[in-house]
Design an enzyme around this catalytic site. Structure first.
Site, PDB file in Angstrom:
ATOM      1  CG  HIS A 115      -1.719   1.224   1.444  1.00 23.24           C
ATOM      2  ND1 HIS A 115      -3.054   1.316   1.089  1.00 23.24           N
ATOM      3  CD2 HIS A 115      -1.380   2.437   1.959  1.00 23.24           C
ATOM      4  CE1 HIS A 115      -3.490   2.543   1.379  1.00 23.24           C
ATOM      5  NE2 HIS A 115      -2.494   3.238   1.917  1.00 23.24           N
ATOM      6  CD  GLU A 116       1.746   3.489   3.750  1.00 22.92           C
ATOM      7  OE1 GLU A 116       1.902   4.592   3.208  1.00 22.92           O
ATOM      8  OE2 GLU A 116       0.744   3.242   4.463  1.00 22.92           O
ATOM      9  CG  HIS A 119       0.359   6.319  -0.678  1.00 25.43           C
ATOM     10  ND1 HIS A 119      -0.871   6.727  -1.172  1.00 25.43           N
ATOM     11  CD2 HIS A 119       0.112   5.814   0.561  1.00 25.43           C
ATOM     12  CE1 HIS A 119      -1.811   6.472  -0.266  1.00 25.43           C
ATOM     13  NE2 HIS A 119      -1.243   5.914   0.785  1.00 25.43           N
ATOM     14  CG  ASP A 125      -4.684   6.848   1.611  1.00 23.15           C
ATOM     15  OD1 ASP A 125      -4.298   5.665   1.638  1.00 23.15           O
ATOM     16  OD2 ASP A 125      -4.103   7.763   2.206  1.00 23.15           O
TER      17      ASP A 125
END
Ligand SMILES: [Zn+2]
Length: 179
Positions: A115-116, A119, A125
């Protein structure tokens, strides 16, 4: 005579496959390489590598690789006791934290790492609450163990790195509103 016919037939087959190989090869450009430095990720070095591998398995236009010695990384990964969060400077450049606050609550570590990285690859998000979405982050249940981007998320990243898209500086946090 039969052998000669076979040889001619074989040559024809090779010629055809040779032509196919030549026409298929140059369809896509080389992926953009982003180097990440997990040396300061403390106990999470392995899961950081796992997060990178998830993206490498999911997209074609960008690759996340460990930074070779002597090179400046595009992405640095740290760890602390806060929420996991990402600080992007531009597309593919910035840093993120593996935060023990989410780890201790039981969120699946490979999902946090992927997920990170998401980014840094240009995804914001999207708190859809769906486990099938990687960028739903903490809005999906703690029990969610899907570490993979959805096909839409993977397509967006491929598109981000297919063009010269640039994104401005942003901060994303695992839980709550971005600070
Ligand atoms: Zn996030």
């Amino acid at each position: 005579m039969l052998l000669r016919k076979l040889a001619v037939a074989l040559f024809a087959v090779l010629a055809v496959t040779g032509v196919q190989a030549v026409t298929a090869a140059p369809a896509t450009a080389a992926p953009r390489i982003l180097y990440y430095d997990a040396s300061q990720a403390q106990e999470f070095k392995a899961v950081v590598a796992q997060g990178a591998q998830i993206w490498n398995n999911s997209v074609a236009n960008v690759r996340l690789e460990p930074v070779p010695s002597g090179r400046t990384p595009n992405i640095r990964v740290y760890a602390d006791n806060g929420w996991p969060r990402a600080y992007t400077q531009s597309l593919g450049n910035g840093y993120w934290y593996m935060g023990r606050q989410a780890v201790n609550q039981g969120y699946y570590q490979p999902r946090i790492a992927a997920h990170e990285f998401g980014h840094l690859l240009g995804l914001p998000d999207r708190r859809t609450g769906l486990c099938t979405d990687l960028m739903s982050g903490s809005s999906a249940p703690v029990s969610c163990t899907n570490p993979n981007p959805s096909s839409t998320e993977a397509r967006t990243v491929n598109n981000n790195f297919a063009t010269a898209l640039t994104t401005g500086a942003r901060v994303y946090t695992w839980a709550g509103s971005a600070s």
